[in-house]
Design a protein around this motif. Structure first.
Motif, PDB file in Angstrom:
ATOM      1  N   VAL A 126     -10.216   4.468  -6.988  1.00 26.04           N
ATOM      2  CA  VAL A 126      -9.429   3.632  -7.896  1.00 26.04           C
ATOM      3  C   VAL A 126      -8.622   4.500  -8.853  1.00 26.04           C
ATOM      4  O   VAL A 126      -7.431   4.244  -9.111  1.00 26.04           O
ATOM      5  N   ALA A 127      -9.236   5.571  -9.370  1.00 21.47           N
ATOM      6  CA  ALA A 127      -8.519   6.484 -10.258  1.00 21.47           C
ATOM      7  C   ALA A 127      -7.362   7.157  -9.536  1.00 21.47           C
ATOM      8  O   ALA A 127      -6.269   7.317 -10.098  1.00 21.47           O
ATOM      9  N   ALA A 128      -7.565   7.536  -8.277  1.00 25.97           N
ATOM     10  CA  ALA A 128      -6.489   8.170  -7.507  1.00 25.97           C
ATOM     11  C   ALA A 128      -5.334   7.204  -7.292  1.00 25.97           C
ATOM     12  O   ALA A 128      -4.154   7.585  -7.385  1.00 25.97           O
ATOM     13  N   ILE A 129      -5.643   5.939  -6.992  1.00 28.40           N
ATOM     14  CA  ILE A 129      -4.582   4.939  -6.812  1.00 28.40           C
ATOM     15  C   ILE A 129      -3.792   4.763  -8.101  1.00 28.40           C
ATOM     16  O   ILE A 129      -2.553   4.737  -8.100  1.00 28.40           O
ATOM     17  N   VAL A 130      -4.491   4.664  -9.224  1.00 27.62           N
ATOM     18  CA  VAL A 130      -3.822   4.493 -10.516  1.00 27.62           C
ATOM     19  C   VAL A 130      -2.921   5.684 -10.824  1.00 27.62           C
ATOM     20  O   VAL A 130      -1.783   5.528 -11.265  1.00 27.62           O
ATOM     21  N   LEU A 131      -3.411   6.891 -10.584  1.00 27.64           N
ATOM     22  CA  LEU A 131      -2.618   8.083 -10.852  1.00 27.64           C
ATOM     23  C   LEU A 131      -1.421   8.194  -9.917  1.00 27.64           C
ATOM     24  O   LEU A 131      -0.420   8.835 -10.256  1.00 27.64           O
ATOM     25  N   GLY A 132      -1.493   7.598  -8.758  1.00 25.89           N
ATOM     26  CA  GLY A 132      -0.395   7.678  -7.810  1.00 25.89           C
ATOM     27  C   GLY A 132       0.691   6.655  -8.022  1.00 25.89           C
ATOM     28  O   GLY A 132       1.729   6.713  -7.344  1.00 25.89           O
ATOM     29  N   ARG A 140      -0.669   0.019 -14.804  1.00 26.45           N
ATOM     30  CA  ARG A 140      -1.651   0.745 -13.999  1.00 26.45           C
ATOM     31  C   ARG A 140      -3.072   0.294 -14.316  1.00 26.45           C
ATOM     32  O   ARG A 140      -3.924   0.180 -13.414  1.00 26.45           O
ATOM     33  N   ILE A 141      -3.360   0.020 -15.568  1.00 29.66           N
ATOM     34  CA  ILE A 141      -4.688  -0.480 -15.927  1.00 29.66           C
ATOM     35  C   ILE A 141      -4.902  -1.876 -15.347  1.00 29.66           C
ATOM     36  O   ILE A 141      -6.009  -2.215 -14.887  1.00 29.66           O
ATOM     37  N   ALA A 142      -3.841  -2.692 -15.329  1.00 30.60           N
ATOM     38  CA  ALA A 142      -3.950  -4.016 -14.719  1.00 30.60           C
ATOM     39  C   ALA A 142      -4.250  -3.902 -13.228  1.00 30.60           C
ATOM     40  O   ALA A 142      -5.054  -4.668 -12.684  1.00 30.60           O
ATOM     41  N   VAL A 143      -3.619  -2.937 -12.562  1.00 29.43           N
ATOM     42  CA  VAL A 143      -3.895  -2.710 -11.141  1.00 29.43           C
ATOM     43  C   VAL A 143      -5.352  -2.286 -10.953  1.00 29.43           C
ATOM     44  O   VAL A 143      -6.032  -2.748 -10.027  1.00 29.43           O
ATOM     45  N   ALA A 144      -5.842  -1.407 -11.827  1.00 27.51           N
ATOM     46  CA  ALA A 144      -7.237  -0.974 -11.734  1.00 27.51           C
ATOM     47  C   ALA A 144      -8.179  -2.169 -11.850  1.00 27.51           C
ATOM     48  O   ALA A 144      -9.182  -2.260 -11.118  1.00 27.51           O
ATOM     49  N   GLY A 146      -7.463  -5.286 -11.042  1.00 25.77           N
ATOM     50  CA  GLY A 146      -7.356  -6.047  -9.801  1.00 25.77           C
ATOM     51  C   GLY A 146      -8.124  -5.405  -8.662  1.00 25.77           C
ATOM     52  O   GLY A 146      -8.796  -6.090  -7.890  1.00 25.77           O
ATOM     53  N   LEU A 147      -8.037  -4.070  -8.568  1.00 23.41           N
ATOM     54  CA  LEU A 147      -8.783  -3.366  -7.531  1.00 23.41           C
ATOM     55  C   LEU A 147     -10.287  -3.512  -7.733  1.00 23.41           C
ATOM     56  O   LEU A 147     -11.054  -3.641  -6.772  1.00 23.41           O
ATOM     57  N   LEU A 148     -10.713  -3.499  -8.981  1.00 28.66           N
ATOM     58  CA  LEU A 148     -12.135  -3.640  -9.286  1.00 28.66           C
ATOM     59  C   LEU A 148     -12.660  -4.997  -8.829  1.00 28.66           C
ATOM     60  O   LEU A 148     -13.790  -5.108  -8.348  1.00 28.66           O
ATOM     61  N   LEU A 149     -11.843  -6.043  -8.953  1.00 27.15           N
ATOM     62  CA  LEU A 149     -12.263  -7.363  -8.498  1.00 27.15           C
ATOM     63  C   LEU A 149     -12.476  -7.392  -6.988  1.00 27.15           C
ATOM     64  O   LEU A 149     -13.324  -8.136  -6.485  1.00 27.15           O
ATOM     65  N   VAL A 150     -11.703  -6.582  -6.262  1.00 26.03           N
ATOM     66  CA  VAL A 150     -11.867  -6.514  -4.811  1.00 26.03           C
ATOM     67  C   VAL A 150     -13.057  -5.642  -4.445  1.00 26.03           C
ATOM     68  O   VAL A 150     -13.941  -6.038  -3.684  1.00 26.03           O
ATOM     69  N   VAL A 151     -13.097  -4.424  -4.986  1.00 24.22           N
ATOM     70  CA  VAL A 151     -14.158  -3.472  -4.649  1.00 24.22           C
ATOM     71  C   VAL A 151     -15.529  -4.029  -5.023  1.00 24.22           C
ATOM     72  O   VAL A 151     -16.499  -3.875  -4.277  1.00 24.22           O
ATOM     73  N   GLY A 152     -15.615  -4.659  -6.177  1.00 27.06           N
ATOM     74  CA  GLY A 152     -16.902  -5.163  -6.648  1.00 27.06           C
ATOM     75  C   GLY A 152     -17.253  -6.548  -6.167  1.00 27.06           C
ATOM     76  O   GLY A 152     -18.305  -7.077  -6.536  1.00 27.06           O
ATOM     77  N   ASP A 153     -16.399  -7.147  -5.339  1.00 27.45           N
ATOM     78  CA  ASP A 153     -16.667  -8.514  -4.900  1.00 27.45           C
ATOM     79  C   ASP A 153     -17.982  -8.580  -4.106  1.00 27.45           C
ATOM     80  O   ASP A 153     -18.327  -7.675  -3.342  1.00 27.45           O
ATOM     81  N   SER A 154     -18.673  -9.680  -4.263  1.00 29.30           N
ATOM     82  CA  SER A 154     -19.988  -9.845  -3.632  1.00 29.30           C
ATOM     83  C   SER A 154     -19.923  -9.802  -2.115  1.00 29.30           C
ATOM     84  O   SER A 154     -20.926  -9.502  -1.463  1.00 29.30           O
ATOM     85  N   ALA A 155     -18.760 -10.088  -1.530  1.00 26.62           N
ATOM     86  CA  ALA A 155     -18.639 -10.045  -0.079  1.00 26.62           C
ATOM     87  C   ALA A 155     -18.598  -8.623   0.450  1.00 26.62           C
ATOM     88  O   ALA A 155     -18.879  -8.387   1.628  1.00 26.62           O
ATOM     89  N   VAL A 466      -3.271  -6.870  -1.938  1.00 25.64           N
ATOM     90  CA  VAL A 466      -2.724  -7.904  -2.817  1.00 25.64           C
ATOM     91  C   VAL A 466      -2.387  -7.388  -4.215  1.00 25.64           C
ATOM     92  O   VAL A 466      -1.267  -7.613  -4.709  1.00 25.64           O
ATOM     93  N   PRO A 467      -3.303  -6.700  -4.952  1.00 23.00           N
ATOM     94  CA  PRO A 467      -2.919  -6.200  -6.288  1.00 23.00           C
ATOM     95  C   PRO A 467      -1.732  -5.238  -6.241  1.00 23.00           C
ATOM     96  O   PRO A 467      -0.912  -5.226  -7.174  1.00 23.00           O
ATOM     97  N   LEU A 468      -1.618  -4.467  -5.176  1.00 24.37           N
ATOM     98  CA  LEU A 468      -0.493  -3.538  -5.041  1.00 24.37           C
ATOM     99  C   LEU A 468       0.796  -4.290  -4.701  1.00 24.37           C
ATOM    100  O   LEU A 468       1.879  -3.913  -5.144  1.00 24.37           O
ATOM    101  N   ALA A 469       0.677  -5.362  -3.906  1.00 19.57           N
ATOM    102  CA  ALA A 469       1.859  -6.146  -3.537  1.00 19.57           C
ATOM    103  C   ALA A 469       2.440  -6.896  -4.722  1.00 19.57           C
ATOM    104  O   ALA A 469       3.632  -7.238  -4.725  1.00 19.57           O
ATOM    105  N   LEU A 470       1.633  -7.148  -5.744  1.00 19.28           N
ATOM    106  CA  LEU A 470       2.109  -7.879  -6.924  1.00 19.28           C
ATOM    107  C   LEU A 470       2.910  -6.999  -7.877  1.00 19.28           C
ATOM    108  O   LEU A 470       3.510  -7.516  -8.828  1.00 19.28           O
ATOM    109  N   LEU A 471       2.948  -5.700  -7.641  1.00 20.13           N
ATOM    110  CA  LEU A 471       3.661  -4.793  -8.539  1.00 20.13           C
ATOM    111  C   LEU A 471       5.166  -5.014  -8.460  1.00 20.13           C
ATOM    112  O   LEU A 471       5.708  -5.315  -7.392  1.00 20.13           O
ATOM    113  N   PRO A 472       5.876  -4.839  -9.586  1.00 20.84           N
ATOM    114  CA  PRO A 472       7.348  -4.958  -9.564  1.00 20.84           C
ATOM    115  C   PRO A 472       7.981  -3.763  -8.865  1.00 20.84           C
ATOM    116  O   PRO A 472       7.294  -2.827  -8.452  1.00 20.84           O
TER     117      PRO A 472
END
Length: 490
Positions: A126-132, A140-144, A146-155, A466-472
């Motif tokens: 996640v840190a690498a994605i944010v830095l990139g 970038r913090i908003a993206v982090a 969003g990524l956390l919601l995916v990575v940490g999802d119960s599924a 999805v969180p990356l696709a929402l970026l302007p």
């Protein structure tokens, strides 16, 4: 008049700011993931019966069976085993065993330690994605988040602390995404991205036999990345070295396991050959000869005898499968990939029906037979945790719509990828989309069982995009606040 030619301290300050941002995102993400993992008690994913493959690769001989509870510690029994199936989750399990040895847990695998290792890798990704990403800090913090919601999802999260292969696929895709974005930055960031891409790519490609198809897709993505400030050989040589490393390491890794035995006793020549007949059998008798359509016409199309109609809907492990029929050896060659692909190609209506059902499985996200807790939790068998079910709850709402929900979601990612074309973000979105679609089709048409679990990688790649696709639209490679890498002179 003298001219001061000393480099401006601005690039150094920017690097420090970026490094602090990366460390901050890593630390915060790791802390949140560890809390999510350990409080009030560890959560993992129970063994569906295939865990012996990961365990054997980690040096633990084991005879797996479907278990209603998680086994948090695997002690090493007597005897040895030769791995015949490569899953990169075994590498993470070996690392967890080594760390456990340092803390006195000699000779055992703790899924708690494995979960901590996986959480650290996920936080680093996640840190690498944010830095990139070439955006301001707030975006970038908003993206982090969003990524956390995916990575940490119960599924998904339970797979990180499990003896199943999906967790490594998730981590590999995360790391490869961050690595590709960093490669585009140029300078020392690009070198860091190269290392992350190779590591994450090898983990993702070798997570399961089905994920080997990620290798050519990742190779194309690496070629499309254009590091900032590099031209000519300086651009192409590193990319070719990365592709060579990905291919070479994968080839070496696949040769570290012994050939597996197919059901007829022959040794597999290529990865997955040992399970080819089983997969094709289940596809034929669960997806095609299912007893709900024109069974005799389907049998004829596949070159199977009319008498096999009595086995409609009976999979490989059914009490009365076609394998027990005296005529089965005569028709065994009909259960081939070539024959199945030919059937689906000539029956587009049935193909669409199978894909539509698989889309519902993908959006369902979570099979009900994989428990989250060990027996000491005092919960019923197969009990599951719902500490962070946001993403999978939303997809579950869409599951009844099947392809009518999944295809528009993919089209949205594709559209946003085209909007970001010629940028690293567009390349990453294209990679995640093609991985998702490829894994979906492979699982839908190449497996007849556990379709919800087998669609997990496709769903993860979709939701990661999805969180990356929402970026302007990107502000530009040479944004003076973020991307300036060259020293300036007064």
């Amino acid at each position: 008049m003298s001219v001061d030619t000393a480099p401006s301290p601005a690039p150094v300050r920017r690097f420090r700011v970026e490094a602090l941002l990366g460390l901050g995102v890593f630390g915060a993400t790791l802390a949140l993931l560890l809390i999510r993992f350990l409080v009030p008690r560890p959560v993992a994913m129970s063994d569906n019966g295939d865990g012996f493959r990961v365990l054997c690769g980690a040096g633990i001989p084991w005879k797996s069976q479907p278990e209603p509870f998680v086994r948090l510690v695997y002690d090493v029994p007597g005897g040895t085993c030769e791995p015949t199936y490569l899953l990169s989750q075994s590498w993470l399990a070996r690392a967890a065993r080594w760390i456990g040895d340092l803390f006195g847990e000699h000779g055992s695998l703790s899924l708690t330690v494995l979960g901590i290792v996986s959480s650290a890798l996920a936080a680093a990704a996640v840190a690498a994605i944010v830095l990139g990403l070439p955006y301001g800090r707030g975006v970038r913090i908003a993206v982090a988040a969003g990524l956390l919601l995916v990575v940490g999802d119960s599924a998904f999260f339970g797979y990180f602390a499990s003896v199943l292969g999906e967790g490594a696929a998730f981590l590999g895709l995360l790391l490869a995404t961050g690595g590709l974005l960093l490669m585009a930055r140029g300078g020392w960031w690009s070198y860091a991205g190269t290392a992350v891409t190779v590591f994450g790519g090898v983990v993702a490609v070798n997570a399961k036999v089905q994920t080997l198809m990620v290798l050519p897709l990742l190779a194309v993505a690496v070629l499309l990345i254009r590091p900032d400030g590099r031209r000519g050989l300086a651009r192409w040589v590193p990319s070719l070295l990365v592709i060579g490393a990905l291919g070479g390491l994968t080839l070496y890794a696949q040769q570290t396991v012994e050939p597996a035995k197919a059901p007829d006793g022959t040794l597999a020549v290529r990865p997955g050959d040992d399970s080819r007949e089983i997969n094709m059998f289940n596809t034929v008798f669960l997806n095609i000869i299912d007893g709900k359509h024109d069974t005799q016409a389907d049998l004829a199309a596949l070159g199977l005898p009319p008498a096999f109609a009595k086995y409609a809907g009976n999979g490989w492990w059914h009490p009365n499968p076609a394998t027990l029929d005296p005529e089965y050896p005569r028709y065994r060659d009909k259960l081939s990939r070539h024959n199945v692909v030919g059937y689906f190609a000539s029956h587009p209506g049935r193909t669409l029906e199978v894909l539509n059902r698989a889309a519902g499985d993908l959006l369902t996200a979570r099979p009900d037979y994989l428990g989250s807790f060990d027996v000491s939790a005092g919960l019923p068998p197969h009990a599951q945790e719902y500490r962070m079910p946001v993403a999978s709850w939303l997809t579950g709402l869409l599951a009844p719509l099947r392809l009518f929900a999944l295809v528009p979601l993919w089209l949205f990612v594709a559209w946003r990828g085209l909007r970001h074309r010629r940028t690293a973000l567009g390349v990453v979105l294209g990679l995640l989309l093609t991985v998702a679609v490829g894994q979906f089709v492979l699982a839908a048409l190449g497996d007849g069982i556990e379709n919800i679990k087998h669609q997990a990688v496709a769903l993860f790649a979709t939701l990661l995009a999805v969180p990356l696709a929402l970026l302007p639209r990107e502000p530009g490679r040479r944004d003076p606040v973020i991307w300036s890498a060259k020293p300036t002179h007064p």
